[in-house]
Structures are given as structure tokens and as C-alpha cells.
Design an enzyme around this catalytic site. Structure first.
Site, short mmCIF file in Angstrom:
data_model
loop_
_atom_site.label_atom_id
_atom_site.label_comp_id
_atom_site.label_asym_id
_atom_site.label_seq_id
_atom_site.Cartn_x
_atom_site.Cartn_y
_atom_site.Cartn_z
N HIS A 143 0.86 -1.17 0.00
CA HIS A 143 0.00 0.00 0.00
C HIS A 143 0.91 1.23 0.00
O HIS A 143 2.01 1.20 0.56
CB HIS A 143 -0.85 0.09 1.27
CG HIS A 143 -1.93 -0.93 1.38
ND1 HIS A 143 -1.75 -2.13 2.04
CD2 HIS A 143 -3.22 -0.92 0.96
CE1 HIS A 143 -2.88 -2.81 2.01
NE2 HIS A 143 -3.79 -2.11 1.37
N ASP B 163 2.10 2.32 3.39
CA ASP B 163 3.04 1.41 4.05
C ASP B 163 4.48 1.72 3.67
O ASP B 163 5.39 1.52 4.47
CB ASP B 163 2.73 -0.04 3.69
CG ASP B 163 1.33 -0.43 4.10
OD1 ASP B 163 0.90 -0.04 5.20
OD2 ASP B 163 0.64 -1.10 3.31
#
Length: 433
Positions: free
Chosen positions: A101, A104
């Protein structure tokens, strides 16, 4: 830079008889199965979020897993340290792919512009890491669910400013995925759903979701991104009525908005269970509609009714799922993504290595058993025999009208007799070989 995973050995295949817990017993990446190498079938992928972001916190307890890049005063330095650790683990596991993501890999900034810049900067750093290691990106996605701005959804949000914010976020995440050579891009709609119709215009929200996805597909073609856009079905959690409940629901959505030729599915075992299905059912449905893309391979706990994201350990169950993958012709741009996290008490860095080693071996063993079933042909033969009447044509064949079929049946006056489905026999074939 030294990371918690720098000193971990690179895991190698040693065969079923080995007693080394950090060796592969079944995953021989160079083994030829069904005409190609095992690593080309499985396309194993380590996910960024659970492996390097998850801290062990739960609704009843504080974080238990602390890594050097968590906290600190320089978020971008921490993001680079996290990337260093990630690629050390990829090296130790000898896997070909990873996934992420945007939030992240890079921190949120004080403004949307700064947030998007952070994603691009760390994307450039990941490009250097990929070049040095040979590890590739299976897919990227945008986090459109964690921040409070997304509490009522992203594309489906009643506030058009959130829709616009989400569009800018996805555009940048897709740009970075494209620049990194990603094989796919995932639309993970974690909060695209509703709690009550008392404050929800369902049709408007579905139309917004359809428009948003159409815009992403148009942009994908504009920039020349060759991989598919994937939707990951997810029922119930976190909202009561998710718009992307399961494979069949998503296909109906895609068909309604004319997107079925551009979008495929990233299916997860844990989500299949939450939807009241088996993993193999969801894969078979996606294959039937021609939208099978990729798989998240984490499992759920049958005693808990939520998304526990555990590493796979059920070989017989996974065998059935991977048999459906083989029947579908395999995963082309997709792979087996370990969207799985350590348990809260597994706090040492090497726990992450043990978890992946076991999960990879489970996938390999299950695939080898599925390939054996496929090559043995017993299941396929039974299936062919069961539907043989349709293959012979006859009065119910394609093209006949209802009147013609009815008249032929009346003239033949044949009372069809039930035939056994042979379920127990077939279950024995799967369980006992």
C-alpha cells in the site's frame, strides 16, 4: 545499513527429509511441474503492510512488535530503513515478488501534495532496491481506508472532496506502480460500503464507485500500464454491507458499468470464508466469468468471525483452491501474496522468517498435490462423464426454442433417472490419492 533481517540466512530447498526449520521441504523453485518451474506457477509475494507495518496492537492491547523504523522523528528516514529491512527479508526468503500500500512504504505528509511527493520519493528508492536485488513488484495499491477522512468510504463518500482526494492518491499510487514495473494494480476498497440505509443513497454510491473505477481504467490505458486492474472482494468487515462482497457480486458490478473486460479479481481465502464461501468456490466463480487475477493466500480462523490474516497451514484445503487455479490455466500476471501477519506474541524478527517459510512450503506442497490430481485426470474424467449428455447434443441442445425442447421431451416420454454424483468417491481421490 544493518537491519533486523540482515543476518538471517537465505532459505534454500533441502527436501522433505530435512530437519532444518529454516529450509524449504517442498518448495523447490526450479522443479518442473506441468511444463514450467514451480516458482513460475506460484509467483510468491511478500506483502509490505503486515510484514513491516503491523505492530501487534489489537482492540484490547498495546503494540507488542516493535521494529527500529517504527516511531522516530524523521518519517522518511524510517521509510527508507523499512525498505532496507524489507529487501533483506525478500533476500532471506528468496522470493521473486513483493506488494504494498502507498501508506506502508511512505508516510503521510502535512498536505496532500507532500503526501504524494513522499510516495514518489520512496518509490524511487524502491526502484534502486529492486534493481540491486532482482525482486519485482507484483502489485501496488492505495490505502483509502485508514485515515478518518475515509470513514464513509473513498469513491463512495458523500463528500466530493474525499472523492477528489482519493483520485489524486490512486493516480500517484498507480504512477509509482507503473514506474516500478508492477504486474498489476489493486483497487482495495476497504470502506466502500454502508452501515444503514437511513443515511445512504445506495445507487448514487454505486454510480460513484463505477465512475471512479472507470476513471482509473482510462488512466491506466493513457499511461500505458499493461497489467490488469484488480478488485479485492471483501465482505462484512469493516462495514455491514460491503459493495464488493464476493466474486459474483463484483462481477455483476463490473458488468453493469461495462468494466468486465478491463478489471479482474484479487481473491483472498479469509474474505471467501467471511462471505460464507470456500476459497475454491471464489476462484471457480472468477474463472467462470474470466476475471481471475491474483490471490491473497492468508487464512482465517473458523472459530473467529473476522479477518485474522494468518499464514496458511491447511494443505488439503489449499490443494482444492490451487486445483481450480490450474484448471483456470494458472496465474498469469497474478501470484500468491502473503497478506498474513504474525500473531501478537511472535515478536522476534526470525518469527517472520519462520512464518513465511512454513507458508511457502504449504503452498508448494498443496500445488504439487493439485498438479498430481490434475495430471491423474480422475476428477476431470468424472466431470466429463457427468455432463456427457450435453456434449452429445439432442433435443435440449443450444439453439433450440422452449417449444421445440418441450415437444421433443413430450414425444420421447422418457422419465430421467437420477444418477450418482459420486461425491464420496471424489473426496477419497482428493484425500487419499
Amino acid at each position: 545499513m544493518t537491519t533486523p533481517f540482515s543476518d538471517l540466512p537465505t532459505v534454500r530447498f533441502e527436501g522433505e527429509a530435512t530437519l532444518n526449520p529454516l529450509a524449504y521441504r517442498f518448495y523447490d523453485p526450479e522443479l518442473i511441474v506441468l511444463g514450467k518451474r514451480l516458482k513460475e506457477h506460484l509467483r510468491l509475494t511478500v506483502c509490505y503492510w503486515h510484514s513491516f507495518v503491523m505492530n501487534g496492537a489489537d482492540p484490547f492491547g498495546a503494540p507488542t512488535i516493535i521494529r527500529p523504523w517504527m516511531g522516530g522523528t524523521d518519517p522518511m528516514a524510517a521509510a527508507r530503513a523499512k525498505a532496507d529491512a524489507a529487501f533483506d527479508l525478500f533476500r532471506a526468503l528468496d522470493v521473486p515478488f513483493y506488494s504494498f500500500h502507498d501508506r506502508d512504504i511512505a508516510p503521510e505528509g502535512d498536505s496532500l501534495a507532500e503526501t504524494l511527493k513522499n510516495t514518489r520519493v520512496i518509490g524511487d528508492y524502491l526502484a534502486e532496491k529492486q534493481q540491486a536485488s532482482g525482486v519485482k513488484l507484483l502489485w501496488g495499491t492505495a490505502n483509502l481506508f485508514s485515515h478518518p477522512r475515509f470513514m464513509a468510504g473513498a469513491a463512495t463518500n458523500p463528500d466530493p472532496e474525499v472523492f477528489a482526494w482519493s483520485a489524486a492518491t490512486v493516480k500517484t499510487a498507480l504512477d509509482v506502480t507503473h514506474a516500478l514495473g508492477g504486474a498489476n494494480y489493486v483497487m482495495w476498497g476497504g470502506r466502500e460500503g454502508y452501515e444503514t440505509l437511513l443515511n445512504t443513497d445506495l445507487k448514487r454510491e454505486l454510480d460513484q464507485m463505477g465512475r471512479f473505477l472507470s476513471l482509473v481504467v482510462d488512466y491506466k490505458h493513457k499511461i500505458g500500464f499493461s497489467g490488469p486492474i484488480l478488485i479485492e472482494p471483501k465482505p462484512k468487515e469493516p462495514t455491514k454491507h460491503q459493495y464488493d462482497f464476493d466474486a459474483a457480486t463484483v462481477y455483476g458490478f463490473l458488468k453493469h458499468y461495462g468494466l468486465e473486460n478491463d478489471v479482474k479479481l484479487n481473491l483472498e481465502e479469509n474474505h471467501a470464508i467471511l462471505a460464507g464461501h470456500t476459497f475454491e468456490h471464489e476462484i471457480a466463480v472468477a474463472n467462470a466469468f474470466g476475471i481471475l487475477g491474483s490471490l491473497d493466500i492468508n487464512r482465517g480462523d473458523p472459530l473467529l468471525g473476522w479477518d485474522t490474516d494468518q499464514f496458511p497451514n491447511d494443505v488439503p484445503q489449499l490443494t482444492l483452491a490451487l486445483y481450480e487455479v490450474i484448471k483456470a490455466g494458472g496465474l498469469t500476471t497474478g501470484g500468491l501474496n502473503f497478506d498474513a501477519k504474525l500473531r501478537r506474541q511472535s515478536i522476534e524478527p526470525d518469527d517472520l522468517l519462520h512464518a513465511h517459510v512454513g507458508g511457502i512450503d504449504v503452498c508448494a506442497k498443496a500445488f504439487l498435490q493439485a498438479a498430481k490430481l490434475y495430471e491423474g485426470g480422475q476428477l476431470a474424467t468424472n466431470l466429463r462423464d457427468r455432463y456427457a449428455g450435453w456434449d452429445r447434443g439432442g433435443h435440449a441442445a443450444e439453439g433450440a426454442t422452449l417449444e421445440e425442447i418441450a415437444a421433443a421431451a413430450e414425444n420421447r416420454a422418457i422419465d430421467p433417472r437420477p444418477r450418482s454424483g459420486r461425491q464420496e468417491k471424489l473426496e477419497n481421490v482428493v484425500s487419499l490419492g
